[in-house]
Design a protein around this motif. Structure first.
Motif, PDB file in Angstrom:
ATOM      1  N   LYS A  49    -121.522   3.170   3.211  1.00  0.00           N
ATOM      2  CA  LYS A  49    -121.514   3.400   1.765  1.00  0.00           C
ATOM      3  C   LYS A  49    -120.774   2.286   1.037  1.00  0.00           C
ATOM      4  CE  LYS A  49    -120.352   6.716  -1.880  1.00  0.00           C
ATOM      5  NZ  LYS A  49    -120.173   5.652  -2.826  1.00  0.00           N
ATOM      6  N   ALA A  50    -119.643   1.857   1.556  1.00  0.00           N
ATOM      7  CA  ALA A  50    -118.871   0.796   0.905  1.00  0.00           C
ATOM      8  C   ALA A  50    -119.690  -0.491   0.815  1.00  0.00           C
ATOM      9  CB  ALA A  50    -117.568   0.553   1.659  1.00  0.00           C
ATOM     10  N   ILE A  51    -120.371  -0.838   1.891  1.00  0.00           N
ATOM     11  CA  ILE A  51    -121.178  -2.062   1.892  1.00  0.00           C
ATOM     12  C   ILE A  51    -122.390  -1.910   0.981  1.00  0.00           C
ATOM     13  CG2 ILE A  51    -122.599  -3.590   3.320  1.00  0.00           C
ATOM     14  CD1 ILE A  51    -120.443  -3.197   5.523  1.00  0.00           C
ATOM     15  N   ALA A  52    -123.027  -0.754   1.015  1.00  0.00           N
ATOM     16  CA  ALA A  52    -124.174  -0.510   0.120  1.00  0.00           C
ATOM     17  C   ALA A  52    -123.739  -0.585  -1.343  1.00  0.00           C
ATOM     18  CB  ALA A  52    -124.796   0.845   0.431  1.00  0.00           C
ATOM     19  N   ASP A  53    -122.572  -0.045  -1.661  1.00  0.00           N
ATOM     20  CA  ASP A  53    -122.053  -0.114  -3.031  1.00  0.00           C
ATOM     21  C   ASP A  53    -121.818  -1.558  -3.459  1.00  0.00           C
ATOM     22  OD1 ASP A  53    -122.146   2.650  -3.207  1.00  0.00           O
ATOM     23  OD2 ASP A  53    -119.977   2.924  -2.945  1.00  0.00           O
ATOM     24  N   MET A  54    -121.253  -2.379  -2.562  1.00  0.00           N
ATOM     25  CA  MET A  54    -121.039  -3.796  -2.884  1.00  0.00           C
ATOM     26  C   MET A  54    -122.367  -4.509  -3.095  1.00  0.00           C
ATOM     27  SD  MET A  54    -117.819  -5.253  -0.695  1.00  0.00           S
ATOM     28  CE  MET A  54    -118.396  -4.714   0.899  1.00  0.00           C
ATOM     29  N   GLU A  55    -123.346  -4.204  -2.259  1.00  0.00           N
ATOM     30  CA  GLU A  55    -124.661  -4.833  -2.396  1.00  0.00           C
ATOM     31  C   GLU A  55    -125.306  -4.463  -3.729  1.00  0.00           C
ATOM     32  OE1 GLU A  55    -126.127  -5.467   2.188  1.00  0.00           O
ATOM     33  OE2 GLU A  55    -126.433  -3.482   1.296  1.00  0.00           O
ATOM     34  N   ARG A  56    -125.164  -3.211  -4.142  1.00  0.00           N
ATOM     35  CA  ARG A  56    -125.705  -2.796  -5.449  1.00  0.00           C
ATOM     36  C   ARG A  56    -124.977  -3.497  -6.578  1.00  0.00           C
ATOM     37  NH1 ARG A  56    -126.598   1.965  -3.020  1.00  0.00           N
ATOM     38  NH2 ARG A  56    -124.531   2.788  -3.424  1.00  0.00           N
ATOM     39  N   LEU A  57    -123.669  -3.574  -6.482  1.00  0.00           N
ATOM     40  CA  LEU A  57    -122.863  -4.213  -7.521  1.00  0.00           C
ATOM     41  C   LEU A  57    -123.221  -5.685  -7.680  1.00  0.00           C
ATOM     42  CD1 LEU A  57    -120.396  -4.196  -9.487  1.00  0.00           C
ATOM     43  CD2 LEU A  57    -118.988  -4.757  -7.498  1.00  0.00           C
ATOM     44  N   LEU A  58    -123.369  -6.369  -6.561  1.00  0.00           N
ATOM     45  CA  LEU A  58    -123.635  -7.805  -6.594  1.00  0.00           C
ATOM     46  C   LEU A  58    -125.115  -8.138  -6.720  1.00  0.00           C
ATOM     47  CD1 LEU A  58    -121.101  -8.804  -3.828  1.00  0.00           C
ATOM     48  CD2 LEU A  58    -120.817  -9.064  -6.298  1.00  0.00           C
ATOM     49  N   GLY A  59    -125.966  -7.190  -6.366  1.00  0.00           N
ATOM     50  CA  GLY A  59    -127.407  -7.410  -6.471  1.00  0.00           C
ATOM     51  C   GLY A  59    -127.994  -8.278  -5.375  1.00  0.00           C
ATOM     52  N   VAL A  60    -127.286  -8.397  -4.256  1.00  0.00           N
ATOM     53  CA  VAL A  60    -127.771  -9.192  -3.122  1.00  0.00           C
ATOM     54  C   VAL A  60    -127.418  -8.480  -1.821  1.00  0.00           C
ATOM     55  CG1 VAL A  60    -127.568 -11.429  -4.294  1.00  0.00           C
ATOM     56  CG2 VAL A  60    -125.639 -10.559  -2.991  1.00  0.00           C
ATOM     57  N   PRO A  61    -128.251  -8.658  -0.772  1.00  0.00           N
ATOM     58  CA  PRO A  61    -127.879  -8.108   0.532  1.00  0.00           C
ATOM     59  C   PRO A  61    -126.724  -8.919   1.125  1.00  0.00           C
ATOM     60  CG  PRO A  61    -130.011  -9.211   0.659  1.00  0.00           C
ATOM     61  CD  PRO A  61    -129.573  -9.265  -0.766  1.00  0.00           C
ATOM     62  N   LEU A  62    -125.778  -8.242   1.708  1.00  0.00           N
ATOM     63  CA  LEU A  62    -124.609  -8.910   2.283  1.00  0.00           C
ATOM     64  C   LEU A  62    -124.720  -9.080   3.789  1.00  0.00           C
ATOM     65  CD1 LEU A  62    -121.870  -7.103   0.195  1.00  0.00           C
ATOM     66  CD2 LEU A  62    -122.795  -9.406  -0.154  1.00  0.00           C
ATOM     67  N   LEU A  63    -125.572  -8.287   4.421  1.00  0.00           N
ATOM     68  CA  LEU A  63    -125.741  -8.347   5.863  1.00  0.00           C
ATOM     69  C   LEU A  63    -127.225  -8.388   6.191  1.00  0.00           C
ATOM     70  CD1 LEU A  63    -123.219  -5.523   6.818  1.00  0.00           C
ATOM     71  CD2 LEU A  63    -122.867  -7.969   7.162  1.00  0.00           C
ATOM     72  N   ASP A  64    -127.556  -9.078   7.262  1.00  0.00           N
ATOM     73  CA  ASP A  64    -128.897  -9.010   7.816  1.00  0.00           C
ATOM     74  C   ASP A  64    -128.869  -7.916   8.865  1.00  0.00           C
ATOM     75  OD1 ASP A  64    -130.041 -11.105   6.344  1.00  0.00           O
ATOM     76  OD2 ASP A  64    -129.269 -12.603   7.756  1.00  0.00           O
ATOM     77  N   ARG A  65    -129.609  -6.838   8.629  1.00  0.00           N
ATOM     78  CA  ARG A  65    -129.614  -5.695   9.538  1.00  0.00           C
ATOM     79  C   ARG A  65    -130.797  -5.773  10.490  1.00  0.00           C
ATOM     80  NH1 ARG A  65    -127.636  -4.533   4.665  1.00  0.00           N
ATOM     81  NH2 ARG A  65    -126.004  -2.983   4.397  1.00  0.00           N
TER      82      ARG A  65
END
Length: 71
Positions: A49-65
């Motif tokens: 959830k924390a990472i998903a929230d950051m990705e939404r806030l920044l508008g970019v994916p932060l990790l390659d899953r």
């Protein structure tokens, strides 16, 4: 095309938490959220959830899953 992060934007800086950035770094080093969870003493859903929230806030994916973990 990915959007460019505007770090001088006070709105973003006020919402990014050092704890969440620590989660992101630990996940990247561990290679998966499941492996990072015990290192951080939190559950995997909390990290996700924390990472998903950051990705939404920044508008970019932060990790390659992938099925084998994250990069």
């Amino acid at each position: 095309m990915r959007s460019q992060i505007q770090w001088d934007d006070d709105w973003i800086r006020r919402r990014l938490r050092l704890r969440d950035l620590h989660y992101l770094v630990t996940v990247a080093q561990a290679g998966s959220m499941a492996q990072a969870a015990p290192l951080l003493a939190v559950s995997q859903p909390v990290i996700s959830k924390a990472i998903a929230d950051m990705e939404r806030l920044l508008g970019v994916p932060l990790l390659d899953r992938s099925p084998h973990g994250v990069k």
